[in-house]
Structures are given as structure tokens and as C-alpha cells.
Design a protein around this motif. Structure first.
Motif, PDB file in Angstrom:
ATOM      1  N   LEU A  61      49.566  -4.675  43.064  1.00 24.12           N
ATOM      2  CA  LEU A  61      50.465  -3.567  43.361  1.00 24.12           C
ATOM      3  C   LEU A  61      51.594  -3.462  42.332  1.00 24.12           C
ATOM      4  CD1 LEU A  61      51.302  -1.215  45.159  1.00 24.12           C
ATOM      5  CD2 LEU A  61      52.501  -2.871  46.609  1.00 24.12           C
ATOM      6  N   ALA A  62      52.171  -4.581  41.947  1.00 22.69           N
ATOM      7  CA  ALA A  62      53.250  -4.561  40.952  1.00 22.69           C
ATOM      8  C   ALA A  62      52.736  -4.041  39.613  1.00 22.69           C
ATOM      9  CB  ALA A  62      53.842  -5.958  40.789  1.00 22.69           C
ATOM     10  N   ARG A  64      50.115  -2.055  39.190  1.00 24.41           N
ATOM     11  CA  ARG A  64      49.789  -0.639  39.391  1.00 24.41           C
ATOM     12  C   ARG A  64      51.045   0.222  39.303  1.00 24.41           C
ATOM     13  NH1 ARG A  64      45.587   2.154  38.416  1.00 24.41           N
ATOM     14  NH2 ARG A  64      46.969   3.790  37.850  1.00 24.41           N
ATOM     15  N   ARG A  65      52.112  -0.238  39.934  1.00 28.40           N
ATOM     16  CA  ARG A  65      53.376   0.506  39.869  1.00 28.40           C
ATOM     17  C   ARG A  65      53.874   0.591  38.428  1.00 28.40           C
ATOM     18  NH1 ARG A  65      56.066  -2.095  45.180  1.00 28.40           N
ATOM     19  NH2 ARG A  65      55.204  -0.631  46.691  1.00 28.40           N
ATOM     20  N   ALA A  66      53.788  -0.514  37.697  1.00 31.22           N
ATOM     21  CA  ALA A  66      54.223  -0.520  36.297  1.00 31.22           C
ATOM     22  C   ALA A  66      53.390   0.465  35.481  1.00 31.22           C
ATOM     23  CB  ALA A  66      54.117  -1.923  35.717  1.00 31.22           C
ATOM     24  N   ASP A  68      51.729   3.121  36.618  1.00 33.41           N
ATOM     25  CA  ASP A  68      52.009   4.487  37.081  1.00 33.41           C
ATOM     26  C   ASP A  68      53.354   5.025  36.605  1.00 33.41           C
ATOM     27  OD1 ASP A  68      49.567   4.519  38.360  1.00 33.41           O
ATOM     28  OD2 ASP A  68      50.394   4.152  40.355  1.00 33.41           O
ATOM     29  N   THR A  69      54.326   4.138  36.434  1.00 31.50           N
ATOM     30  CA  THR A  69      55.685   4.569  36.071  1.00 31.50           C
ATOM     31  C   THR A  69      56.013   4.290  34.603  1.00 31.50           C
ATOM     32  OG1 THR A  69      56.679   2.475  36.760  1.00 31.50           O
ATOM     33  CG2 THR A  69      56.516   4.221  38.434  1.00 31.50           C
ATOM     34  N   TRP A  72      56.050  -0.796  31.540  1.00 38.51           N
ATOM     35  CA  TRP A  72      55.423  -1.963  30.939  1.00 38.51           C
ATOM     36  C   TRP A  72      55.531  -1.828  29.432  1.00 38.51           C
ATOM     37  CZ3 TRP A  72      50.846  -1.329  28.014  1.00 38.51           C
ATOM     38  CH2 TRP A  72      50.255  -0.071  28.095  1.00 38.51           C
TER      39      TRP A  72
END
Length: 78
Positions: A61-62, A64-66, A68-69, A72
Motif C-alpha cells: 500500500l505504501a 502504491r501510494r508513492a 500514484d502520487t 518516489w
């Protein structure tokens, strides 16, 4: 032909820069896992091709969030 809308470009599949530079393959970025943790990278039918993110993330999840936003860091070298 019309320009893509903001919403469609935000969901556009992004390709791995290292995968393209080193193998010539345009592969979508995705969350992958190794013994070190979750990372943003690419894979093909044969398995992982490139680790694109400098960071490892503690959970899927972490990562995926990185992804998506855009929170990274792109690796400069394989």
C-alpha cells in the motif's frame, strides 16, 4: 485528434525509464516485492526487469501510494 483530458493523463500508464534505457522495453511501472521490501519497478513475462525506485517501502500500500502520487525517486542507474 483531441488532447487527453487532465483525468485521463493522470491515470496514464507510465513506463520504467531504466527498463527502456537498458533493455529497450517499454514496460509499465508497478509495485513489486523483493526480500528488501516493496519497490516501484517493471517486469515482463519472464519476471522482474528493473527496480526504478531508490526507495523500498514497508508495504504494498505504501509503495502504491508513492507510485500514484509521484512520491518516489527515480534511480539513475540499474
Amino acid at each position: 485528434m483531441s488532447e487527453p483530458s487532465a483525468s485521463s493523463s493522470a491515470t496514464a500508464v507510465r513506463s520504467g525509464a531504466l527498463a527502456l534505457a537498458w533493455t529497450g522495453k517499454r514496460l509499465p511501472l508497478q509495485v513489486l516485492r523483493s526480500a528488501a521490501g516493496h519497490y516501484i519497478g517493471t517486469q515482463d513475462d519472464e519476471g522482474p526487469v528493473s527496480r526504478e525506485s531508490v526507495e523500498y517501502f514497508p508495504t504494498h500500500l505504501a509503495a502504491r501510494r508513492a507510485l500514484d502520487t509521484h512520491a518516489w525517486t527515480q534511480r539513475a542507474h540499474p
